[in-house]
Design a protein around this motif. Structure first.
Motif, mmCIF file in Angstrom:
data_model
loop_
_atom_site.group_PDB
_atom_site.id
_atom_site.type_symbol
_atom_site.label_atom_id
_atom_site.label_comp_id
_atom_site.label_asym_id
_atom_site.label_seq_id
_atom_site.Cartn_x
_atom_site.Cartn_y
_atom_site.Cartn_z
ATOM 1 N N UNK A 1 16.677 -31.779 -17.807
ATOM 2 C CA UNK A 1 16.738 -33.085 -17.151
ATOM 3 C C UNK A 1 15.911 -34.063 -17.958
ATOM 4 N N UNK A 2 16.406 -35.284 -18.073
ATOM 5 C CA UNK A 2 15.661 -36.311 -18.796
ATOM 6 C C UNK A 2 14.260 -36.453 -18.225
ATOM 7 N N UNK A 3 13.286 -36.499 -19.114
ATOM 8 C CA UNK A 3 11.908 -36.643 -18.685
ATOM 9 C C UNK A 3 11.204 -35.328 -18.428
ATOM 10 N N UNK A 4 11.947 -34.220 -18.619
ATOM 11 C CA UNK A 4 11.375 -32.896 -18.367
ATOM 12 C C UNK A 4 11.667 -31.972 -19.545
ATOM 13 N N UNK A 5 10.826 -30.975 -19.685
ATOM 14 C CA UNK A 5 11.011 -29.986 -20.731
ATOM 15 C C UNK A 5 12.094 -29.001 -20.299
ATOM 16 N N UNK A 6 13.089 -28.798 -21.146
ATOM 17 C CA UNK A 6 14.172 -27.869 -20.837
ATOM 18 C C UNK A 6 13.631 -26.451 -20.707
ATOM 19 N N UNK B 1 13.442 -22.849 -10.119
ATOM 20 C CA UNK B 1 13.175 -23.180 -11.513
ATOM 21 C C UNK B 1 12.311 -24.430 -11.546
ATOM 22 N N UNK B 2 11.124 -24.300 -12.112
ATOM 23 C CA UNK B 2 10.178 -25.416 -12.177
ATOM 24 C C UNK B 2 10.183 -25.998 -13.583
ATOM 25 N N UNK B 3 10.551 -27.271 -13.708
ATOM 26 C CA UNK B 3 10.558 -27.952 -15.001
ATOM 27 C C UNK B 3 9.276 -28.757 -15.176
ATOM 28 N N UNK B 4 8.644 -28.597 -16.323
ATOM 29 C CA UNK B 4 7.437 -29.361 -16.622
ATOM 30 C C UNK B 4 7.797 -30.770 -17.059
ATOM 31 N N UNK C 1 8.069 -19.911 -29.581
ATOM 32 C CA UNK C 1 8.451 -20.345 -28.240
ATOM 33 C C UNK C 1 7.557 -21.485 -27.767
ATOM 34 N N UNK C 2 6.248 -21.359 -28.050
ATOM 35 C CA UNK C 2 5.313 -22.421 -27.665
ATOM 36 C C UNK C 2 5.597 -23.688 -28.451
ATOM 37 N N UNK C 3 5.968 -23.524 -29.723
ATOM 38 C CA UNK C 3 6.292 -24.685 -30.537
ATOM 39 C C UNK C 3 7.535 -25.397 -30.036
ATOM 40 N N UNK C 4 8.547 -24.633 -29.663
ATOM 41 C CA UNK C 4 9.774 -25.226 -29.142
ATOM 42 C C UNK C 4 9.497 -25.991 -27.855
ATOM 43 N N UNK C 5 8.616 -25.439 -27.020
ATOM 44 C CA UNK C 5 8.243 -26.095 -25.767
ATOM 45 C C UNK C 5 7.693 -27.498 -26.034
ATOM 46 N N UNK C 6 6.829 -27.623 -27.055
ATOM 47 C CA UNK C 6 6.237 -28.926 -27.392
ATOM 48 C C UNK C 6 7.240 -29.836 -28.095
ATOM 49 N N UNK D 1 10.132 -30.184 -9.796
ATOM 50 C CA UNK D 1 9.105 -30.672 -10.695
ATOM 51 C C UNK D 1 7.922 -29.708 -10.622
ATOM 52 N N UNK D 2 7.555 -29.120 -11.761
ATOM 53 C CA UNK D 2 6.514 -28.089 -11.771
ATOM 54 C C UNK D 2 5.170 -28.624 -11.311
ATOM 55 N N UNK D 3 4.928 -29.917 -11.487
ATOM 56 C CA UNK D 3 3.615 -30.482 -11.126
ATOM 57 C C UNK D 3 3.568 -30.961 -9.684
#
Length: 622
Positions: free
Chosen positions: A474-479, A496-499, A526-531, A425-427
């Protein structure tokens, strides 16, 4: 297994035998003389005569354990454990079951062992990961292997290749010698064979000047080829104990040094830390000749036998032996150390997680990495040990009893990379179990997909000098998609840190960070896909939710141009979400051009224009 003599006295530690009686005297005498085959026959006579008790069953199990007859050992351990036993008996029973491929039954015995000695390093490792076999099986293959034609029909083991292409090894092939009661084979001698350029070997011959009527071998040769450290019995130096009641002489194993002058070995000297109180054997000399590694059960040993080292001084003296500690050693047996030119230590252990019996392990002493099981095909469900590696010639040798007796095998290294990925978990830094990790080749073909274990890890074996890509979700995280750089071999750790998805959902809207578009373009950045991945996750978590995408432009360009541009942006946004598995009837989009500017400005800065180029996500249905 026709057990090699070097391990014989190490194999007996840890058990206090009781309940001997007049019926067992003949068998016990053979057992005490390490003549396990004959001892087993005598104990079996008591079974046939209905004179056996739990002591006899355990002695039978121990006799077969010491010659690595796994099926018979497991059979009699099963009988012995009908009554409560010492913890070590359950551990050995588990080892014999593993050697027969019965891992579930082995785990049952390990549960009993762990309950009795919960602080034992072996128990802790078992509790942490009881079902480790799939991980070992899946790890990257480090070597190819094949049998070697110098083997005889007797025990052959402990091969090392010197700088002059001479292969030294121990063998019981000399049938003119007296047989040894441990395994009904002749005593061991040191042999040598020349390795030819085409990979063939000359006919083995005895090493002159070092062999005696006792056990001799295996050996370690210095880098210049002129010094040999080898194992032999302490009878050679007159160090032994007498047991008058049994009319026996008990020797110990020691290390001896020989030097070569004019092509002949001689000037044999016992090392000063040999003792009639404990065993010292299986030497391995570092490339610079300054450190000698060996195995011993001397005082300070953690388990049955440990790996030790000692400084070799220029004045032909030696330092104080130093135990390598619990990073290497366990409460079980560690034996057969070999130090490579680049300071990798190979050794065999029965106290670490393996396939059964002794397994070969390796640790990089320069890097301080964790001890690693070298995996298959070097290791098997049988005993695998005495691994050596010639760094210059890139060839290794090891011994295994997988064929029913100790044979020498060649180990050819494979250039491979073990990719160790840890997902967090990135946070919070929390390790993420159950995350999906797909590995893709350089043409973006998915090779395999696995889920992370409880420790957040997935291990892949990949080829050297090839680029790969990981797709992690993972469910609940950004791929996340992560490139894997080309590597020249060895282990390659990746973190690998998932946000976590951080989305505000109101009654009317899913609020994301702004989905910005580049000027005069409608493709998803890329930023748009992240959101947008966050929106996808929200919609997956709320299967009834229906979304309307409102897309906007900045105030540059004509009204008609901006309306068309915003409509294309809305459609590309919708298409991206659908591509991630959301049904078409759950999301729609419309462009509003510059009709609903967020920043009313004239003139506008680039930052203000960017804020106007946005998308909004209205909840039509929850």
């Amino acid at each position: 297994m026709k057990k090699t003599y070097i391990t014989l006295s190490f194999a007996l530690a840890g058990l206090t035998l009781s309940a001997q009686n007049k019926n067992t005297q003949a068998a016990d005498k053979l057992y005490n003389r390490y003549e396990y085959i004959d001892a087993a026959e005598e104990y079996l006579k008591l079974v046939s005569a209905n004179k056996a008790d739990n002591y006899v069953y355990r002695q039978l199990a121990e006799s077969y354990y010491n010659v690595f007859n796994t099926a018979e050992a497991a059979k009699w351990y099963a009988k012995a454990t009908e009554e409560k036993q010492d913890a070590e008996v359950y551990y050995r029973y588990a080892q014999m079951l593993k050697a027969g491929g019965k891992y579930a039954e082995a785990n049952q015995q390990m549960e009993k062992f762990s309950a009795m000695v919960p602080n034992d390093q072996r128990a802790i490792a078992f509790k942490k990961e009881p079902n480790y076999i799939p991980r070992l099986t899946a790890q990257n293959k480090m070597f190819d292997t094949k049998n070697i034609d110098i083997n005889s029909d007797k025990s052959d083991f402990g091969a090392v290749l010197s700088s002059d292409n001479t292969l030294y090894f121990a063998s019981a092939r000399n049938t003119a010698r007296k047989s040894y009661g441990w395994n009904d084979e002749p005593f061991l001698d040191l042999y040598k064979a020349t390795r030819n350029d085409d990979g063939t070997y000359s006919k083995p011959t005895e090493v002159e000047g070092v062999n005696t009527k006792f056990h001799d071998g295996p050996a370690s040769i210095s880098a210049d080829g002129n010094t040999m450290y080898f194992t032999s019995e302490s009878f050679k130096s007159g160090e032994f104990e007498k047991d008058k009641s049994k009319k026996l002489k008990f020797g110990k194993v020691g290390i001896f040094k020989a030097t070569r002058v004019d092509g002949k070995w001689g000037n044999i000297q016992a090392l000063p830390f040999n003792s009639k109180e404990y065993n010292v054997g299986n030497p391995s000399l570092s490339k610079d000749g300054k450190t000698l590694y060996f195995s011993s059960d001397m005082p300070g040993t953690v388990g049955g036998s440990d790996i030790w080292k000692v400084a070799v001084n220029e004045s032909n003296t030696y330092g104080t032996p130093e135990n390598l500690g619990t990073t290497i050693n366990t409460e079980g047996r560690e034996n057969f150390p070999f130090i490579t030119d680049d300071n990798k230590l190979f050794f065999s252990s029965e106290g670490r997680q393996g396939f059964g019996g002794l397994d070969v392990f390796v640790v990089d002493l320069n890097k301080g990495t964790e001890v690693k099981n070298v995996g298959k095909p070097i290791n098997s469900e049988k005993d695998d040990f005495a691994f050596s590696f010639n760094t210059d010639k890139k060839i290794g040798y090891y011994t295994s009893n997988r064929s029913g007796q100790d044979d020498i095998y060649v180990a050819n290294p494979i250039c491979g990379v073990q990719l160790n990925t840890t997902t967090k978990n990135a946070k919070t830094g929390e390790l993420l179990a159950g995350a999906s990790v797909a590995i893709l080749d350089d043409k973006n073909n998915v090779i395999e997909t696995r889920a992370t274990e409880a420790n957040g890890m997935v291990t892949y074996g990949v080829e050297c000098e090839k680029a790969y890509t990981l797709q992690v979700s993972k469910d609940g995280f950004v791929s996340k998609t992560v490139p894997v750089a080309k590597s020249q071999g060895g282990e390659f750790p990746m973190e690998i840190a998932l946000d976590p998805i951080d989305v505000i959902v109101t009654e009317t809207e899913v609020i994301l960070n702004d989905i910005f578009f580049e000027y005069n373009k409608s493709n998803i950045t890329k930023q748009g896909a992240f959101e947008l991945d966050k929106l996808v996750q929200v919609m997956k978590n709320s299967p009834a939710m229906v979304i309307m995408v409102k897309s906007h432009t900045d105030s540059r360009g004509t009204d008609k141009f901006n309306m068309n541009l915003s409509d294309r942006r809305a459609k590309s946004t919708v298409q991206y979400v659908i591509s991630k598995g959301i049904a078409k009837d759950r999301i729609s989009g419309q462009g509003y051009g510059e009709s609903q500017l967020k920043e009313q400005c004239d003139p506008c800065s680039e930052e203000q224009h960017a804020k106007n180029r946005r998308s909004e996500f209205m909840i039509v249905k929850k």
